[in-house]
Design a protein around this motif. Structure first.
Motif, PDB file in Angstrom:
ATOM      1  N   GLY A   6       0.515  -1.089   0.298  1.00  0.00           N
ATOM      2  CA  GLY A   6      -0.035  -0.038   0.149  1.00  0.00           C
ATOM      3  C   GLY A   6       0.690   0.998   0.115  1.00  0.00           C
ATOM      4  O   GLY A   6       2.381   1.964   0.214  1.00  0.00           O
ATOM      5  N   LEU A   7       0.600   2.293  -0.004  1.00  0.00           N
ATOM      6  CA  LEU A   7       0.417   3.630   0.485  1.00  0.00           C
ATOM      7  C   LEU A   7       1.011   4.217   1.716  1.00  0.00           C
ATOM      8  O   LEU A   7       0.441   3.624   2.484  1.00  0.00           O
ATOM      9  CB  LEU A   7       0.133   4.832   0.012  1.00  0.00           C
ATOM     10  CG  LEU A   7       0.647   6.164  -0.098  1.00  0.00           C
ATOM     11  CD1 LEU A   7       1.634   6.158  -1.076  1.00  0.00           C
ATOM     12  CD2 LEU A   7      -0.748   7.157  -1.193  1.00  0.00           C
TER      13      LEU A   7
ATOM     14  N   PHE B   5      11.779 -11.052  -2.711  1.00  0.00           N
ATOM     15  CA  PHE B   5      12.942  -9.898  -3.319  1.00  0.00           C
ATOM     16  C   PHE B   5      11.357  -8.790  -3.664  1.00  0.00           C
ATOM     17  O   PHE B   5      10.874  -8.275  -3.654  1.00  0.00           O
ATOM     18  CB  PHE B   5      12.871 -10.380  -4.403  1.00  0.00           C
ATOM     19  CG  PHE B   5      13.800 -11.811  -3.876  1.00  0.00           C
ATOM     20  CD1 PHE B   5      13.607 -12.234  -3.790  1.00  0.00           C
ATOM     21  CD2 PHE B   5      15.045 -11.422  -5.152  1.00  0.00           C
ATOM     22  CE1 PHE B   5      14.670 -13.789  -3.477  1.00  0.00           C
ATOM     23  CE2 PHE B   5      16.336 -12.452  -4.820  1.00  0.00           C
ATOM     24  CZ  PHE B   5      15.999 -13.456  -3.995  1.00  0.00           C
ATOM     25  N   ARG B   6      12.654  -7.527  -4.083  1.00  0.00           N
ATOM     26  CA  ARG B   6      11.387  -6.239  -5.078  1.00  0.00           C
ATOM     27  C   ARG B   6      12.441  -5.852  -5.741  1.00  0.00           C
ATOM     28  O   ARG B   6      13.441  -6.026  -5.954  1.00  0.00           O
ATOM     29  CB  ARG B   6      11.761  -5.141  -3.032  1.00  0.00           C
ATOM     30  CG  ARG B   6      13.304  -4.871  -2.920  1.00  0.00           C
ATOM     31  CD  ARG B   6      13.418  -3.655  -2.207  1.00  0.00           C
ATOM     32  NE  ARG B   6      14.449  -3.136  -1.748  1.00  0.00           N
ATOM     33  CZ  ARG B   6      14.453  -2.417  -0.721  1.00  0.00           C
ATOM     34  NH1 ARG B   6      13.778  -2.511   0.033  1.00  0.00           N
ATOM     35  NH2 ARG B   6      15.884  -1.571  -0.673  1.00  0.00           N
TER      36      ARG B   6
ATOM     37  N   THR C 213      10.494   1.931  -1.902  1.00  0.00           N
ATOM     38  CA  THR C 213       9.263   1.672  -2.752  1.00  0.00           C
ATOM     39  C   THR C 213       9.769   1.005  -4.191  1.00  0.00           C
ATOM     40  O   THR C 213      10.716   1.062  -4.558  1.00  0.00           O
ATOM     41  CB  THR C 213       8.590   3.585  -3.582  1.00  0.00           C
ATOM     42  OG1 THR C 213       8.834   4.475  -2.718  1.00  0.00           O
ATOM     43  CG2 THR C 213       8.130   3.162  -4.930  1.00  0.00           C
ATOM     44  N   ALA C 214       8.867  -0.106  -4.356  1.00  0.00           N
ATOM     45  CA  ALA C 214       9.139  -0.960  -5.143  1.00  0.00           C
ATOM     46  C   ALA C 214       7.971  -2.177  -4.745  1.00  0.00           C
ATOM     47  O   ALA C 214       6.896  -2.260  -4.360  1.00  0.00           O
ATOM     48  CB  ALA C 214      10.730  -1.936  -4.563  1.00  0.00           C
TER      49      ALA C 214
ATOM     50  N   GLN D 287       2.476  -4.358  -4.038  1.00  0.00           N
ATOM     51  CA  GLN D 287       3.290  -2.470  -4.504  1.00  0.00           C
ATOM     52  C   GLN D 287       2.937  -2.368  -3.198  1.00  0.00           C
ATOM     53  O   GLN D 287       2.204  -2.110  -2.352  1.00  0.00           O
ATOM     54  CB  GLN D 287       2.356  -1.831  -5.363  1.00  0.00           C
ATOM     55  CG  GLN D 287       2.724  -0.339  -5.598  1.00  0.00           C
ATOM     56  CD  GLN D 287       4.118  -0.017  -6.504  1.00  0.00           C
ATOM     57  OE1 GLN D 287       4.203  -0.900  -7.692  1.00  0.00           O
ATOM     58  NE2 GLN D 287       5.184   0.661  -5.672  1.00  0.00           N
ATOM     59  N   VAL D 288       4.754  -1.280  -3.085  1.00  0.00           N
ATOM     60  CA  VAL D 288       4.948  -0.915  -1.694  1.00  0.00           C
ATOM     61  C   VAL D 288       5.315   0.366  -1.865  1.00  0.00           C
ATOM     62  O   VAL D 288       6.295   0.617  -2.905  1.00  0.00           O
ATOM     63  CB  VAL D 288       6.215  -1.568  -1.031  1.00  0.00           C
ATOM     64  CG1 VAL D 288       6.071  -0.909  -0.039  1.00  0.00           C
ATOM     65  CG2 VAL D 288       5.133  -2.764  -0.504  1.00  0.00           C
ATOM     66  N   THR D 289       4.640   1.979  -1.403  1.00  0.00           N
ATOM     67  CA  THR D 289       4.939   3.094  -1.819  1.00  0.00           C
ATOM     68  C   THR D 289       5.207   3.776  -0.964  1.00  0.00           C
ATOM     69  O   THR D 289       3.982   4.005   0.552  1.00  0.00           O
ATOM     70  CB  THR D 289       3.525   3.708  -2.962  1.00  0.00           C
ATOM     71  OG1 THR D 289       3.759   3.038  -4.876  1.00  0.00           O
ATOM     72  CG2 THR D 289       4.389   5.279  -3.549  1.00  0.00           C
ATOM     73  N   VAL D 290       6.296   4.517  -0.852  1.00  0.00           N
ATOM     74  CA  VAL D 290       6.184   5.447   0.762  1.00  0.00           C
ATOM     75  C   VAL D 290       6.813   6.294  -0.068  1.00  0.00           C
ATOM     76  O   VAL D 290       7.917   6.980  -0.800  1.00  0.00           O
ATOM     77  CB  VAL D 290       8.230   4.992   1.395  1.00  0.00           C
ATOM     78  CG1 VAL D 290       8.457   5.903   2.217  1.00  0.00           C
ATOM     79  CG2 VAL D 290       7.914   3.514   1.430  1.00  0.00           C
TER      80      VAL D 290
END
Length: 124
Positions: free
Chosen positions: A10-11, A37-38, A91-92, A119-122
């Motif tokens: 998430g965000l 992994f990313r 973020t990845a 999805q990871v969004t920072v």
């Protein structure tokens, strides 16, 4: 046949936390190491964390050491990635993967099954 399904992305704001989960549909989950992994846009996939089949041994990329924790619950056939103190560079798309061995290596060649990713969004 192995199926891995990630969730929990998430965000989040910088400094925040997320916990990723990876549910495995497979026999003998407890016999194999697992890893995370990313892959960020325009970058190669990179190792994040790995855990042995019993959970007794873990390994981390230097960039996440001290901030991320990998764990597993063999009864639930699930592996987790607790991510704290998140940074924009985290973020990845994060993928979990099944190792070909009882331990988790650090290279893609050590893993033979992959999830679709979450999805990871920072935001900074």
């Amino acid at each position: 046949q192995v199926q891995l399904v990630e969730s929990g992305g998430g965000l989040v704001e910088a400094g925040g936390s997320l916990r990723l989960s990876c549910a495995a549909s497979m026999r003998s989950f407890g016999l194999f190491g697992m890893g995370w992994f990313r892959q960020a846009p325009g970058k190669e996939r990179e190792f994040v964390a790995g855990i042995s089949r019993t959970g007794g041994s873990t390994s981390y990329a230097d960039s996440v050491k001290g901030r991320f924790t990998i764990s597993r619950d063999n009864a639930k056939k699930t592996v987790y990635l607790q991510m704290n103190s998140l940074k924009s560079e985290d973020t990845a798309v994060y993928h979990c993967a099944k190792s070909i061995l009882p331990i988790a290596g650090t290279g893609s060649a050590d893993f033979d099954s992959w999830g679709q990713g979450t999805q990871v969004t920072v935001s900074s």
